[in-house]
Design a protein around this motif. Structure first.
Motif, mmCIF file in Angstrom:
data_model
loop_
_atom_site.group_PDB
_atom_site.id
_atom_site.type_symbol
_atom_site.label_atom_id
_atom_site.label_comp_id
_atom_site.label_asym_id
_atom_site.label_seq_id
_atom_site.Cartn_x
_atom_site.Cartn_y
_atom_site.Cartn_z
ATOM 1 N N LYS A 164 1.719 -11.401 0.451
ATOM 2 C CA LYS A 164 1.129 -10.187 -0.111
ATOM 3 C C LYS A 164 -0.392 -10.210 0.075
ATOM 4 N N VAL A 165 -0.944 -9.088 0.549
ATOM 5 C CA VAL A 165 -2.389 -8.939 0.714
ATOM 6 C C VAL A 165 -2.821 -7.717 -0.075
ATOM 7 N N LYS A 166 -3.727 -7.928 -1.052
ATOM 8 C CA LYS A 166 -4.230 -6.813 -1.871
ATOM 9 C C LYS A 166 -5.708 -7.029 -2.133
ATOM 10 N N ASP A 167 -6.515 -6.063 -1.739
ATOM 11 C CA ASP A 167 -7.961 -6.117 -1.963
ATOM 12 C C ASP A 167 -8.569 -7.428 -1.431
ATOM 13 N N GLY A 168 -8.127 -7.857 -0.277
ATOM 14 C CA GLY A 168 -8.678 -9.060 0.339
ATOM 15 C C GLY A 168 -8.206 -10.362 -0.260
ATOM 16 N N VAL A 169 -7.207 -10.299 -1.142
ATOM 17 C CA VAL A 169 -6.678 -11.510 -1.780
ATOM 18 C C VAL A 169 -5.246 -11.728 -1.300
ATOM 19 N N VAL A 170 -4.973 -12.949 -0.897
ATOM 20 C CA VAL A 170 -3.643 -13.291 -0.380
ATOM 21 C C VAL A 170 -2.876 -14.078 -1.430
ATOM 22 N N THR A 171 -1.635 -13.689 -1.672
ATOM 23 C CA THR A 171 -0.765 -14.452 -2.570
ATOM 24 C C THR A 171 0.605 -14.585 -1.933
ATOM 25 N N ARG A 172 1.228 -15.714 -2.197
ATOM 26 C CA ARG A 172 2.573 -15.935 -1.659
ATOM 27 C C ARG A 172 3.580 -15.305 -2.616
ATOM 28 N N GLU A 173 3.875 -14.047 -2.364
ATOM 29 C CA GLU A 173 4.890 -13.311 -3.126
ATOM 30 C C GLU A 173 5.888 -12.752 -2.136
ATOM 31 N N TRP A 224 1.786 -9.112 4.949
ATOM 32 C CA TRP A 224 1.383 -9.422 6.313
ATOM 33 C C TRP A 224 2.088 -10.692 6.786
ATOM 34 N N PRO A 225 2.405 -10.744 8.074
ATOM 35 C CA PRO A 225 3.010 -11.970 8.612
ATOM 36 C C PRO A 225 2.020 -13.142 8.578
ATOM 37 N N GLU A 279 -3.681 -28.255 -0.584
ATOM 38 C CA GLU A 279 -2.966 -26.984 -0.482
ATOM 39 C C GLU A 279 -3.270 -26.298 0.846
ATOM 40 N N GLU A 280 -2.341 -25.462 1.267
ATOM 41 C CA GLU A 280 -2.617 -24.676 2.467
ATOM 42 C C GLU A 280 -3.728 -23.669 2.163
ATOM 43 N N VAL A 281 -4.468 -23.297 3.183
ATOM 44 C CA VAL A 281 -5.516 -22.285 3.067
ATOM 45 C C VAL A 281 -5.043 -21.055 3.828
ATOM 46 N N LEU A 282 -5.005 -19.917 3.134
ATOM 47 C CA LEU A 282 -4.567 -18.654 3.740
ATOM 48 C C LEU A 282 -5.790 -17.783 3.995
ATOM 49 N N THR A 283 -6.008 -17.416 5.257
ATOM 50 C CA THR A 283 -7.184 -16.645 5.653
ATOM 51 C C THR A 283 -6.741 -15.356 6.333
ATOM 52 N N ILE A 284 -7.296 -14.244 5.879
ATOM 53 C CA ILE A 284 -6.936 -12.941 6.454
ATOM 54 C C ILE A 284 -7.578 -12.770 7.828
ATOM 55 N N ASP A 285 -6.759 -12.378 8.780
ATOM 56 C CA ASP A 285 -7.243 -11.988 10.109
ATOM 57 C C ASP A 285 -6.978 -10.490 10.228
ATOM 58 N N ALA A 286 -7.926 -9.695 9.725
ATOM 59 C CA ALA A 286 -7.738 -8.244 9.643
ATOM 60 C C ALA A 286 -7.592 -7.604 11.022
ATOM 61 N N MET A 298 17.662 -8.885 13.186
ATOM 62 C CA MET A 298 17.372 -9.131 11.763
ATOM 63 C C MET A 298 15.881 -9.426 11.596
ATOM 64 N N ILE A 299 15.221 -8.702 10.712
ATOM 65 C CA ILE A 299 13.789 -8.889 10.467
ATOM 66 C C ILE A 299 13.596 -10.046 9.488
ATOM 67 N N ASP A 300 12.670 -10.950 9.813
ATOM 68 C CA ASP A 300 12.395 -12.101 8.951
ATOM 69 C C ASP A 300 11.204 -11.785 8.049
ATOM 70 N N TYR A 301 11.521 -11.407 6.806
ATOM 71 C CA TYR A 301 10.476 -11.083 5.838
ATOM 72 C C TYR A 301 9.975 -12.331 5.111
ATOM 73 N N ARG A 302 10.680 -13.459 5.291
ATOM 74 C CA ARG A 302 10.313 -14.672 4.542
ATOM 75 C C ARG A 302 8.947 -15.199 4.948
ATOM 76 N N ASN A 303 8.493 -14.850 6.140
ATOM 77 C CA ASN A 303 7.227 -15.353 6.632
ATOM 78 C C ASN A 303 6.093 -14.349 6.416
ATOM 79 N N CYS A 304 6.169 -13.597 5.323
ATOM 80 C CA CYS A 304 5.126 -12.622 4.987
ATOM 81 C C CYS A 304 4.518 -12.957 3.637
#
Length: 195
Positions: free
Chosen positions: A9-18, A51-52, A69-76, A1-7
């Motif tokens: 949304k990343v769009k144009d370098g912006v991260v949102t919890r969706e 992204w995970p 708040e948590e800080v979300l940083t992209i690791d490309a 079973m794939i766990d999608y809950r820990n992903c």
């Protein structure tokens, strides 16, 4: 079973919890394929994906909590998002409030050992009766009464307002140094002190 809950949304370098869209989760598409959805050829999904999240929150020490708040940083390079958060130490008032909610009963012997040897010698000297001095007799009787109240019985409840007042009275009388009442009452309880 794939766990999608820990992903996230990343769009144009912006991260949102969706959450990952249902049509993707229902299809059980591997997580590495939802990181970039351009392969779907659907215009509204062009340029982004999910992204995970790699949690790098520090462990909390005693009397600490997460702050803000948590800080979300992209690791490309690894196609993941790093989640971090600040930690803050509790204030003295928060520590006291927490301790007041705990069982803080210790043995009378343990309470006695919270005082230094010099303080205990001072108690003994202060309890010596001087029949020639009414004020001295009163002070000695006060010290004897305080000693009985503090060190007699099966348990000493450090959360008891009465016990706290008696320890504070020792400080007020000068039998212990300024600040010592706080240390004696609010010091950490060792396993050997517990009845």
């Amino acid at each position: 079973m794939i766990d999608y809950r820990n992903c996230v949304k990343v769009k144009d370098g912006v991260v949102t919890r969706e959450p990952v869209p249902e049509f993707l989760t229902n299809s059980q598409i591997p997580i590495d394929q939802i990181a970039d959805l351009t392969w779907l050829n659907i215009p509204e999904f062009a340029g982004y994906g999910w992204w995970p999240v790699v949690n790098q929150w520090p462990e909390l020490g005693k009397y600490q909590s997460y702050d803000g708040e948590e800080v979300l940083t992209i690791d490309a390079a690894n196609t993941v998002v790093i989640s971090t958060i600040a930690v803050r130490d509790w204030t003295a008032a928060e520590i006291k409030s927490y301790k007041m909610a705990q069982n803080r009963r210790i043995t009378p012997t343990a309470l006695r050992y919270r005082f230094t040897d010099d303080e205990k010698v001072g108690f003994e000297l202060a309890m010596l009766d001087d029949p020639t001095s009414p004020a001295g007799r009163q002070a000695a009787a006060t010290m004897r009464a305080l000693q009985k109240d503090l060190f007699v019985g099966g348990q000493a409840d450090l959360n008891s307002p009465a016990l706290q007042a008696r320890v504070q009275q020792l400080e007020t009388l000068g039998a212990i140094a300024a600040g010592r009442a706080e240390e004696i009452i609010w010091g950490e309880i060792e396993p050997r002190e517990v009845p």
